[in-house]
Enzyme design. Structure first.
Site, mmCIF file in Angstrom:
data_model
loop_
_atom_site.group_PDB
_atom_site.id
_atom_site.type_symbol
_atom_site.label_atom_id
_atom_site.label_comp_id
_atom_site.label_asym_id
_atom_site.label_seq_id
_atom_site.Cartn_x
_atom_site.Cartn_y
_atom_site.Cartn_z
ATOM 1 N N PRO A 95 0.823 -1.208 0.000
ATOM 2 C CA PRO A 95 0.000 0.000 0.000
ATOM 3 C C PRO A 95 0.855 1.254 0.000
ATOM 4 O O PRO A 95 1.974 1.260 0.509
ATOM 5 C CB PRO A 95 -0.808 -0.124 1.296
ATOM 6 C CG PRO A 95 0.044 -0.986 2.185
ATOM 7 C CD PRO A 95 0.745 -1.949 1.272
ATOM 8 N N ASP A 96 0.304 2.322 -0.611
ATOM 9 C CA ASP A 96 1.000 3.597 -0.527
ATOM 10 C C ASP A 96 0.612 4.281 0.783
ATOM 11 O O ASP A 96 -0.027 3.692 1.644
ATOM 12 C CB ASP A 96 0.700 4.470 -1.751
ATOM 13 C CG ASP A 96 -0.772 4.830 -1.865
ATOM 14 O OD1 ASP A 96 -1.511 4.654 -0.879
ATOM 15 O OD2 ASP A 96 -1.182 5.286 -2.940
ATOM 16 N N PHE A 97 1.010 5.545 0.938
ATOM 17 C CA PHE A 97 0.699 6.247 2.170
ATOM 18 C C PHE A 97 -0.708 6.833 2.181
ATOM 19 O O PHE A 97 -1.446 6.675 3.135
ATOM 20 C CB PHE A 97 1.699 7.395 2.382
ATOM 21 C CG PHE A 97 2.800 7.045 3.329
ATOM 22 C CD1 PHE A 97 2.628 7.190 4.683
ATOM 23 C CD2 PHE A 97 3.998 6.563 2.861
ATOM 24 C CE1 PHE A 97 3.636 6.874 5.570
ATOM 25 C CE2 PHE A 97 5.018 6.244 3.732
ATOM 26 C CZ PHE A 97 4.831 6.400 5.094
ATOM 27 N N ARG A 98 -1.097 7.508 1.094
ATOM 28 C CA ARG A 98 -2.197 8.444 1.216
ATOM 29 C C ARG A 98 -3.490 8.057 0.522
ATOM 30 O O ARG A 98 -4.451 8.809 0.585
ATOM 31 C CB ARG A 98 -1.746 9.823 0.705
ATOM 32 C CG ARG A 98 -0.668 10.430 1.579
ATOM 33 C CD ARG A 98 -0.418 11.885 1.235
ATOM 34 N NE ARG A 98 0.545 12.486 2.134
ATOM 35 C CZ ARG A 98 0.250 12.980 3.335
ATOM 36 N NH1 ARG A 98 -0.977 12.935 3.779
ATOM 37 N NH2 ARG A 98 1.179 13.511 4.095
ATOM 38 N N ASN A 169 11.864 3.816 -2.195
ATOM 39 C CA ASN A 169 11.162 2.739 -1.517
ATOM 40 C C ASN A 169 12.051 2.027 -0.509
ATOM 41 O O ASN A 169 13.257 1.879 -0.723
ATOM 42 C CB ASN A 169 10.649 1.734 -2.546
ATOM 43 C CG ASN A 169 9.746 2.394 -3.567
ATOM 44 O OD1 ASN A 169 9.095 3.387 -3.270
ATOM 45 N ND2 ASN A 169 9.720 1.858 -4.770
ATOM 46 N N ASP A 171 11.026 -1.078 0.617
ATOM 47 C CA ASP A 171 10.551 -2.461 0.610
ATOM 48 C C ASP A 171 11.614 -3.469 0.186
ATOM 49 O O ASP A 171 11.428 -4.678 0.347
ATOM 50 C CB ASP A 171 9.329 -2.608 -0.289
ATOM 51 C CG ASP A 171 9.547 -2.012 -1.669
ATOM 52 O OD1 ASP A 171 8.711 -1.218 -2.094
ATOM 53 O OD2 ASP A 171 10.547 -2.344 -2.331
ATOM 54 N N HIS A 188 15.793 6.547 1.010
ATOM 55 C CA HIS A 188 15.112 6.641 2.299
ATOM 56 C C HIS A 188 15.377 5.428 3.185
ATOM 57 O O HIS A 188 14.617 5.134 4.096
ATOM 58 C CB HIS A 188 13.616 6.852 2.090
ATOM 59 C CG HIS A 188 13.322 8.164 1.434
ATOM 60 N ND1 HIS A 188 12.796 8.264 0.163
ATOM 61 C CD2 HIS A 188 13.526 9.440 1.850
ATOM 62 C CE1 HIS A 188 12.678 9.546 -0.157
ATOM 63 N NE2 HIS A 188 13.112 10.269 0.833
#
Length: 339
Positions: A95-98, A169, A171, A188
């Site tokens: 899933p993304d954040f927003r 990402n 992940d 990040h």
């Protein structure tokens, strides 16, 4: 001093920078950014004085995706830099954040935190690390598989075309797809390594995977301090490898920007760091960043579904069968590894 990522908020006066944010999976937790507040990347200055490369020639012809494919096939472009974000991992189920209802921020109530961003704040982490590790358990490498786009980037590497992949990402799917760490800049952070927050010892992230999977907070075996995966929290410095952009972007002769909103700085500024003669290809749902407000004549925008956009390029390159064979081979390896 290291670089820090930040966000820019809309306001009637000068824009203000906010706190840094990691990008679990993909999407930016940042708000809108204002183009005229965009900081100057060191690579932009370097690109202005270094005349490296020749891809695309000096003409003013507007390029198409087919033109870019031909430049790659003829090896006129052979130093490819990629900037990747949200859209390359959401097809893997991360899933993304927003996104309303389905984004990570919409579902953080279960972690009993005062506000969504607290889960990535060091001060809160030291008080209550449990929510972060609950989220980390969901995002930890091995829970998700690379998709078509990740393997396209792997094929770029296999063909000797990938100079560097800059990803927002955390992940780790780029690594899982077989792209060597030396070809990656995980802007990040990463779960691949971890550090003690007290004695600063470094550890392989895999050493503490068992703790995370068993809902235990990892502790340093030497000083018992909290172990934190090397993910960039709000306000933390970006990894030192991010400074490779000072060399990579002036050398690049082709830039791909795939699946990112280009809202998080200083990552977003890198899109303007290649020389003006270098083709820039956006494969994304929407026009973003300089592709929307500072277009160059060698920009190409392939808008819509990211995987479909990558597939269109792969077909033009004549790589479809080769990529399918790579995916089949790597999937079999992962089935054995994670069974």
């Amino acid at each position: 001093m290291g670089l820090r990522s930040h966000r820019v908020t809309l306001s009637p006066g000068p824009a203000r920078t906010g706190r840094a944010a990691p990008i679990p999976g993909c999407a930016s937790p940042c708000s809108h950014r204002i183009p005229w507040t965009r900081p100057l990347s060191l690579s932009v200055a370097a690109a202005a004085v270094l005349g490296l490369g020749h891809c695309g020639g000096d003409g003013r012809k507007q390029l198409s995706l087919r033109d870019v494919a031909e430049l790659m096939r003829s090896r006129e472009c052979e130093r490819v830099v990629v900037m990747a974000g949200a859209g390359i991992s959401t097809p893997s189920g991360i899933p993304d954040f927003r996104s309303p209802g389905s984004g990570l921020y919409s579902n953080l109530q279960q972690y009993n935190i005062p506000y969504p961003e607290a889960i990535f704040e060091l001060a809160y982490f030291f008080i209550n690390p449990k929510p972060f590790f609950t989220l980390a358990k969901e995002l930890y490498p091995g829970n998700y598989r690379p998709n078509y786009t990740h393997y396209f980037l792997r094929l770029l590497h296999d063909k000797g075309l990938l100079l560097r992949l800059y990803t927002q990402n955390i992940d780790g799917l780029e690594r899982v797809a077989g792209i060597p760490p030396d070809k990656l800049v995980e802007a990040h952070g990463t779960f691949a390594t971890a550090s003690c927050t007290v004695c600063r010892r470094n550890f392989p992230g895999e050493d503490f995977r068992g703790d995370v999977m068993e809902d235990r907070v990892p502790r340093c075996p030497v000083c018992t301090g909290l172990i934190k995966p090397d993910i960039v929290f709000f306000g933390e410095e970006l990894p030192q490898r991010f400074l490779l952009h000072v060399v990579d972007f002036p050398m690049a002769d082709l830039l791909f920007v795939i699946g990112t909103s280009l809202e998080v700085e200083p990552f977003a500024s890198l899109a303007g760091a290649v020389r003006s003669s270098v083709p820039r290809v956006l494969i994304n749902r929407d026009l973003v960043g300089p592709f929307a407000w500072q277009q160059r004549h060698k920009d190409v925008a392939q808008l819509g579904d990211v995987v479909q956009g990558v597939q269109a390029l792969v077909e033009l390159l004549g790589w479809s069968q080769e990529l399918q064979e790579l995916i089949h081979k790597e999937k079999a390896k992962l089935d054995t590894r994670f069974k």
